[in-house]
Scaffold this active site. Structure first.
Site, PDB file in Angstrom:
ATOM      1  N   GLY A  61       8.226  37.378  47.405  1.00 12.79           N
ATOM      2  CA  GLY A  61       8.519  37.328  46.114  1.00 12.79           C
ATOM      3  C   GLY A  61       9.817  38.544  45.855  1.00 12.79           C
ATOM      4  NE  ARG A 102      11.454  36.806  53.085  1.00 16.87           N
ATOM      5  CZ  ARG A 102      10.776  35.964  52.185  1.00 16.87           C
ATOM      6  NH1 ARG A 102       9.567  36.531  51.296  1.00 16.87           N
ATOM      7  NH2 ARG A 102      11.088  34.635  52.193  1.00 16.87           N
ATOM      8  CD  GLN A 209       5.386  30.306  49.406  1.00 15.92           C
ATOM      9  OE1 GLN A 209       5.312  29.252  49.534  1.00 15.92           O
ATOM     10  NE2 GLN A 209       6.419  31.039  49.641  1.00 15.92           N
ATOM     11  CG  ASP A 250      13.929  34.342  46.112  1.00 16.69           C
ATOM     12  OD1 ASP A 250      13.303  33.289  45.450  1.00 16.69           O
ATOM     13  OD2 ASP A 250      13.181  35.456  46.603  1.00 16.69           O
ATOM     14  CE  LYS A 261      10.158  30.197  49.328  1.00 22.04           C
ATOM     15  NZ  LYS A 261      10.403  30.755  50.353  1.00 22.04           N
TER      16      LYS A 261
HETATM   17  O1  MRU Z   1       9.340  33.359  50.306  1.00 27.06           O
HETATM   18  P1  MRU Z   1       8.788  34.002  48.950  1.00 27.06           P
HETATM   19  O2  MRU Z   1       7.491  33.499  48.943  1.00 27.06           O
HETATM   20  O3  MRU Z   1       9.206  35.252  48.933  1.00 27.06           O
HETATM   21  O4  MRU Z   1       9.655  33.280  47.988  1.00 27.06           O
HETATM   22  C1  MRU Z   1       9.421  33.479  46.597  1.00 27.06           C
HETATM   23  C2  MRU Z   1      10.080  32.603  45.569  1.00 27.06           C
HETATM   24  O5  MRU Z   1      11.039  31.860  45.836  1.00 27.06           O
HETATM   25  C3  MRU Z   1       9.712  33.095  44.230  1.00 27.06           C
HETATM   26  O6  MRU Z   1      10.123  32.018  43.239  1.00 27.06           O
HETATM   27  C4  MRU Z   1      11.030  34.242  43.725  1.00 27.06           C
HETATM   28  O7  MRU Z   1      11.006  35.213  44.623  1.00 27.06           O
HETATM   29  C5  MRU Z   1      10.774  34.863  42.401  1.00 27.06           C
HETATM   30  S1  MRU Z   1       9.414  35.766  42.316  1.00 27.06           S
HETATM   31  C6  MRU Z   1       9.160  36.546  40.740  1.00 27.06           C
END
Ligand code: MRU
Length: 360
Positions: A61, A102, A209, A250, A261
């Protein structure tokens, strides 16, 4: 089940994605790989452990990984007792390694850059003073994120109709932030304001998730939630069951395009076709004015294994290729509203991100 820290958690919740224990300079992460079957915390004592935790998705996240990196750098400042050049070298190296974990979530680079600025400010101070300044900065990043989530939640909740069925994708909750959540912050705030809401959580293949994290979080708060497979969303839109969509982000490019995502873009197209508001909640630390448009956002490619297997269960035979793009980009024109702690931007109506910063 819930850990005991020597102070009130900055996340303002008995369970949390990330906290720092100043008494022994340990970094606490809820191991999200084990949820929902186990609520287990990792206690990290070195910044390289945080690197592995971010890369391996123990914490995930966008805001949560930024906060984790900030605390890891505070830990680095505590461990590095040498003079200014050695301190700056250690901080710079740790920042680069953390940043490489990441690529899509811009909050990570944002938090690391903010910590680097603070490190440069205090590089010549005594080691204890330096460490205290870096920890205070990481804590400020954490506190500000929780406050941002609460404010964008409050703003977003005003748009949520009473009685709404809300679709969300992935997990943009307390587990993905310093606490409270972005998209789930909007849902929480609507619920707290007395609106009757229920949630459909896309399971969010391949990392699940939605199934594992979003449903667990909402259930903790007593908010009605039902997990659906990603492919069920279209059917629910067609039946008129969905009134409102809210997701996290993100990275938001300067023109308002939103990386989130994988699968988010499909949800936005469905919402558009069915005349349902598609909205995004994100703090200003997710806005990237240096990237002009969504096609320039780096999209993380993750391992084949995460698609080909669920746990130990093999779904795709060895030797067959799988593609795992972690994120997609939703064009600004499909985003009815972007909720931030500085205000709301009606992107689909042509408002620009710059409207949040009138003095710029
Ligand atoms: O791969 P992840 O689980 O880190 O992806 C998370 C997401 O896509 C969330 O929607 C995004 O980080 C927003 S979190 C407030």
């Amino acid at each position: 089940m819930f850990p005991t820290l020597s102070r009130e958690p900055l996340s303002q919740s008995p369970w949390f994605a990330v906290e720092y224990e100043p008494r022994d300079h340990s970094l606490w992460l809820l191991d999200q790989r084990a949820l929902p079957t186990e609520v287990a915390y990792l206690t990290l004592r070195r910044p390289d452990e945080a690197v592995a935790a971010i890369r391996d998705m123990a914490v995930r996240g966008a805001p949560a990984i930024g906060i984790t990196a900030a605390y890891a750098l505070a830990q680095q400042a505590y461990l590095e007792r040498g003079a200014a050049p050695a301190f700056m070298l250690a901080m710079g190296t740790a920042g680069r390694v953390l940043n490489a974990t990441r690529p899509t979530a811009v909050n990570l680079a944002w938090a690391i850059a903010r910590m680097a600025r603070k490190a440069a400010d205090v590089a010549h101070a005594p080691a204890d003073e330096r460490a205290a300044a870096l920890l205070a900065e990481a804590e400020a990043i954490h506190r500000e994120d929780v406050a941002a989530c609460r404010e964008m939640g409050r703003l977003g909740a005003e748009d949520v109709p009473d009685g709404a069925c809300i679709l969300t994708h992935c997990n943009a909750g307390a587990l993905a932030t310093g606490g409270y959540g972005t998209a789930l912050g909007v849902i929480r705030a609507a619920h707290e304001a007395g609106k009757r809401v229920r949630v459909l959580a896309d399971e969010t293949r391949p990392y699940l998730q939605g199934a594992r994290l979003t449903s667990w979080e909402l259930h903790q708060d007593g908010i009605p939630v039902e997990v659906i497979t990603d492919s069920t969303a279209a059917h629910c839109f067609q039946r008129g069951e969905i009134d409102f969509v809210v997701v996290g982000a993100d990275r938001v490019a300067k023109n308002g395009d939103v990386a989130n995502k994988i699968g988010t873009y499909g949800v936005a197209v469905l919402a558009d076709v069915h005349g349902v508001p598609f909205t995004v909640a994100a703090p200003v630390s997710t806005l990237d004015f240096a990237t002009p448009s969504g096609d320039l956002i780096p999209l993380e490619e993750r391992s084949r294994r995460e698609v080909a297997q669920v746990g130990a269960q093999v779904l795709v035979a060895d030797g067959i290729a799988c593609r795992h793009v972690g994120f997609d980009v939703t064009p600004a024109r499909l985003v009815k509203a972007l909720y931030t702690e500085r205000g709301v931007v009606r992107l689909a109506a042509g408002e620009a991100l710059g409207s949040l910063f009138p003095a710029r």
